[in-house]
Design an enzyme around this catalytic site. Sequence first.
Site, PDB file in Angstrom:
ATOM      1  N   CYS A  98      30.374  41.500  27.685  1.00 57.45           N
ATOM      2  CA  CYS A  98      29.754  42.160  28.834  1.00 57.45           C
ATOM      3  C   CYS A  98      28.234  42.081  28.795  1.00 57.45           C
ATOM      4  O   CYS A  98      27.582  41.677  29.743  1.00 57.45           O
ATOM      5  CB  CYS A  98      30.192  43.623  28.868  1.00 57.45           C
ATOM      6  SG  CYS A  98      29.298  44.584  30.075  1.00 57.45           S
ATOM      7  N   CYS A 103      29.088  40.834  32.400  1.00 62.57           N
ATOM      8  CA  CYS A 103      28.611  41.712  33.480  1.00 62.57           C
ATOM      9  C   CYS A 103      27.095  41.775  33.618  1.00 62.57           C
ATOM     10  O   CYS A 103      26.563  41.724  34.725  1.00 62.57           O
ATOM     11  CB  CYS A 103      29.100  43.149  33.277  1.00 62.57           C
ATOM     12  SG  CYS A 103      30.529  43.319  32.224  1.00 62.57           S
ATOM     13  N   LYS A 106      25.387  38.373  34.582  1.00 62.02           N
ATOM     14  CA  LYS A 106      25.991  38.026  35.877  1.00 62.02           C
ATOM     15  C   LYS A 106      25.380  38.848  37.012  1.00 62.02           C
ATOM     16  O   LYS A 106      24.980  38.317  38.041  1.00 62.02           O
ATOM     17  CB  LYS A 106      27.500  38.246  35.776  1.00 62.02           C
ATOM     18  CG  LYS A 106      28.307  38.185  37.061  1.00 62.02           C
ATOM     19  CD  LYS A 106      28.473  39.508  37.806  1.00 62.02           C
ATOM     20  CE  LYS A 106      29.216  40.600  37.102  1.00 62.02           C
ATOM     21  NZ  LYS A 106      30.643  40.410  36.980  1.00 62.02           N
ATOM     22  N   SER A 238      38.825  32.115  39.586  1.00 60.07           N
ATOM     23  CA  SER A 238      38.768  33.450  38.993  1.00 60.07           C
ATOM     24  C   SER A 238      37.548  34.165  39.555  1.00 60.07           C
ATOM     25  O   SER A 238      36.696  33.558  40.206  1.00 60.07           O
ATOM     26  CB  SER A 238      38.597  33.303  37.482  1.00 60.07           C
ATOM     27  OG  SER A 238      37.392  32.592  37.198  1.00 60.07           O
ATOM     28  N   TYR A 239      37.408  35.468  39.245  1.00 55.78           N
ATOM     29  CA  TYR A 239      36.194  36.144  39.698  1.00 55.78           C
ATOM     30  C   TYR A 239      34.964  35.558  39.008  1.00 55.78           C
ATOM     31  O   TYR A 239      33.897  35.479  39.603  1.00 55.78           O
ATOM     32  CB  TYR A 239      36.302  37.672  39.543  1.00 55.78           C
ATOM     33  CG  TYR A 239      36.232  38.206  38.142  1.00 55.78           C
ATOM     34  CD1 TYR A 239      35.002  38.502  37.558  1.00 55.78           C
ATOM     35  CD2 TYR A 239      37.380  38.435  37.397  1.00 55.78           C
ATOM     36  CE1 TYR A 239      34.929  39.003  36.259  1.00 55.78           C
ATOM     37  CE2 TYR A 239      37.316  38.937  36.107  1.00 55.78           C
ATOM     38  CZ  TYR A 239      36.081  39.215  35.539  1.00 55.78           C
ATOM     39  OH  TYR A 239      36.011  39.706  34.268  1.00 55.78           O
ATOM     40  N   ALA A 241      34.537  32.395  38.314  1.00 55.21           N
ATOM     41  CA  ALA A 241      34.229  31.173  39.064  1.00 55.21           C
ATOM     42  C   ALA A 241      33.478  31.503  40.355  1.00 55.21           C
ATOM     43  O   ALA A 241      32.456  30.891  40.679  1.00 55.21           O
ATOM     44  CB  ALA A 241      35.519  30.413  39.388  1.00 55.21           C
ATOM     45  N   GLU A 243      31.905  34.345  41.256  1.00 59.67           N
ATOM     46  CA  GLU A 243      30.609  35.011  41.047  1.00 59.67           C
ATOM     47  C   GLU A 243      29.544  33.992  40.644  1.00 59.67           C
ATOM     48  O   GLU A 243      28.448  33.977  41.202  1.00 59.67           O
ATOM     49  CB  GLU A 243      30.736  36.086  39.959  1.00 59.67           C
ATOM     50  CG  GLU A 243      31.533  37.304  40.419  1.00 59.67           C
ATOM     51  CD  GLU A 243      31.735  38.342  39.322  1.00 59.67           C
ATOM     52  OE1 GLU A 243      31.991  39.509  39.667  1.00 59.67           O
ATOM     53  OE2 GLU A 243      31.626  37.997  38.130  1.00 59.67           O
ATOM     54  N   GLY A 331      39.850  31.160  33.462  1.00 61.29           N
ATOM     55  CA  GLY A 331      40.515  32.246  32.750  1.00 61.29           C
ATOM     56  C   GLY A 331      40.040  32.331  31.316  1.00 61.29           C
ATOM     57  O   GLY A 331      39.231  31.515  30.861  1.00 61.29           O
ATOM     58  N   ASP A 373      40.259  43.950  26.168  1.00 59.22           N
ATOM     59  CA  ASP A 373      40.813  42.812  26.897  1.00 59.22           C
ATOM     60  C   ASP A 373      42.017  42.163  26.221  1.00 59.22           C
ATOM     61  O   ASP A 373      42.739  41.403  26.856  1.00 59.22           O
ATOM     62  CB  ASP A 373      39.741  41.725  27.087  1.00 59.22           C
ATOM     63  CG  ASP A 373      38.635  42.166  28.027  1.00 59.22           C
ATOM     64  OD1 ASP A 373      38.649  43.333  28.442  1.00 59.22           O
ATOM     65  OD2 ASP A 373      37.753  41.347  28.344  1.00 59.22           O
ATOM     66  N   HIS A 511      25.354  58.773  57.893  1.00 57.68           N
ATOM     67  CA  HIS A 511      24.998  57.761  58.884  1.00 57.68           C
ATOM     68  C   HIS A 511      23.509  57.434  58.800  1.00 57.68           C
ATOM     69  O   HIS A 511      22.703  58.341  58.655  1.00 57.68           O
ATOM     70  CB  HIS A 511      25.326  58.303  60.284  1.00 57.68           C
ATOM     71  CG  HIS A 511      25.225  57.264  61.354  1.00 57.68           C
ATOM     72  ND1 HIS A 511      26.066  56.176  61.416  1.00 57.68           N
ATOM     73  CD2 HIS A 511      24.372  57.138  62.398  1.00 57.68           C
ATOM     74  CE1 HIS A 511      25.728  55.429  62.457  1.00 57.68           C
ATOM     75  NE2 HIS A 511      24.701  55.984  63.063  1.00 57.68           N
ATOM     76  N   GLU A 516      30.540  54.966  55.271  1.00 60.79           N
ATOM     77  CA  GLU A 516      31.076  55.939  56.241  1.00 60.79           C
ATOM     78  C   GLU A 516      32.263  55.383  57.024  1.00 60.79           C
ATOM     79  O   GLU A 516      33.035  56.160  57.597  1.00 60.79           O
ATOM     80  CB  GLU A 516      29.982  56.392  57.227  1.00 60.79           C
ATOM     81  CG  GLU A 516      29.529  55.305  58.183  1.00 60.79           C
ATOM     82  CD  GLU A 516      28.487  55.789  59.207  1.00 60.79           C
ATOM     83  OE1 GLU A 516      28.687  56.877  59.775  1.00 60.79           O
ATOM     84  OE2 GLU A 516      27.497  55.066  59.427  1.00 60.79           O
TER      85      GLU A 516
END
Length: 536
Positions: A98, A103, A106, A238-239, A241, A243, A331, A373, A511, A516
């Site tokens: 991470c 993370c 990234k 994948s996420y 890829a 991102e 992966g 993981d 708002h 919202e």
Amino acid sequence: SYDLLMEMTGQKTVPNVFINKTHVGGCDKTMQAHKDGLLQQLLGGESEVYDYDLIVIGGGSGGLACSKAAANLGKKVMVLDYVVPTPKGTSWGLGGTCVNVGCIPKKLMHQTALLGTAMEDARKFGWEFSEQVTHNWETMKTAVNNYIGSLNWGYRVSLRDKNVNYVNAYAEFVEPHKIKATNKRGKETFYTAAKFVLATGERPRYLGIPGDKEYCITSDDLFYLSYCPGKTLVVGASYVALECGGFLAGLGLDVTVMVRSILLRGFDQDMANRAGDYMETHGVKFLKKFVPVKVEELEAGTPGRLKVTAKSTETDEVFEGEYNTVLIAVGRDACTGNIGLDKAGVKVNPKNGKIPVNDEEQTNIPHIYAIGDILEGKWELTPVAIQAGKLLAHRLFAGSTLKCDYVNVPTTVFTPLEYGSCGLPEERAVELYGQENLEVFHSLFWPLEYTVPNRDNNRCYAKIICNKLDNDRVIGFHYLGPNAGEVTQGFGTAMKCGVTKEQLDNTIGIHPTCAEIFTTMEVTKRSGGDINQAGC
């Protein structure tokens, strides 16, 4: 007194068993300790005295959280962390995926890309700047790496402050209670412990085709790349890829994503495809239903030139393309194959290397636990590993009974248009409850900040899935739009509290915001009604 006992043990009930000043727990815990052989050991029936109360293998999010919590409870703890360099020779410091190659870098690189878009928008809002705007990869890379370096240092200091013995060495079991630690010079040292926590995490998978390890990179290399990657082929859907492909395109690079079958497997497919469509209209090319068969080097360099050959998954069609960089993101594999689990008797799923555990993160060997993981069928997310690690330490050493809750975990994919979700994808909800028992409310929306630059009108999308059999309880929350993480976090709490559609309707929105939209949704999917939004 009762309060003092409660404070010492965290246990409200009697019996409250202590042996040689060690708190065992109530009746069930004492029986369990007998079964585990712990009772025997505490009574001095085993002459075995271990070097450590706990050895944690892996210094990522889960391992650090667990080791620090155990040390806080006065236990003697060691944590071992060793990064095996990538085929390209990249390695990094303490803190795990991470912090070093996940993370953190990234999101910083995603932010870099968002700032590029913000600059384009700025002119429409009256900011005048004439000079050509260019991006310097080297400056970004150095800034990101300096920040990561400060985190690595912080982790080392924090372990030292908490008296956790940190060893930079590769651990493998040689016996159920004994490991061998090999440092980077090849020196071997042996350590024993009463209990172990496996927190080794995962590393990117390669394709097993000619040229993949020789010429391609993975996310492990991308964040430390000393040069701008140039024209890039991202292999995978994948996420990781999407991102990486997304922020590289946002930096102005020529990016193609090669997809074998579907985008974001395991995520809601309606949301996944919308996130992909957005990327496609913002300069990312997709090559769908293709798999690479070989990668060849045409020219070495920083970057060099590579030739990729791919074949269609449906026809005999062959594709050939030239790129500067090929990024593999298909992966990740659990790092459980070379840590001597067979010597300890720990059961592993042979297909994916993942470790089955019970709801207390215990493996089939009672004194060995696993988190993060590498767990079979659990979320692969940093905060999940941290939570599991902390709670595990409190159960092991403070008599706590609180278990990690793996249900309704909120998460966000940082694609160019971010996707936040909590609960079930629509497909899964239909499988579990049947279409007739669900009501899906949805809406497109146009963030106010997009209106002046006049971009992406009604491309953002919100959807909630409600269970008609249970008071219209929200069992799936999905948001595609800016700041998805910030929007999703609070709704994650709401879902933990069992939020219903009526409660959302009775919540007053803020708002003008994007979030919202969840307080005003009226159109159901089955009605086929118009979901475009006009002004406020």
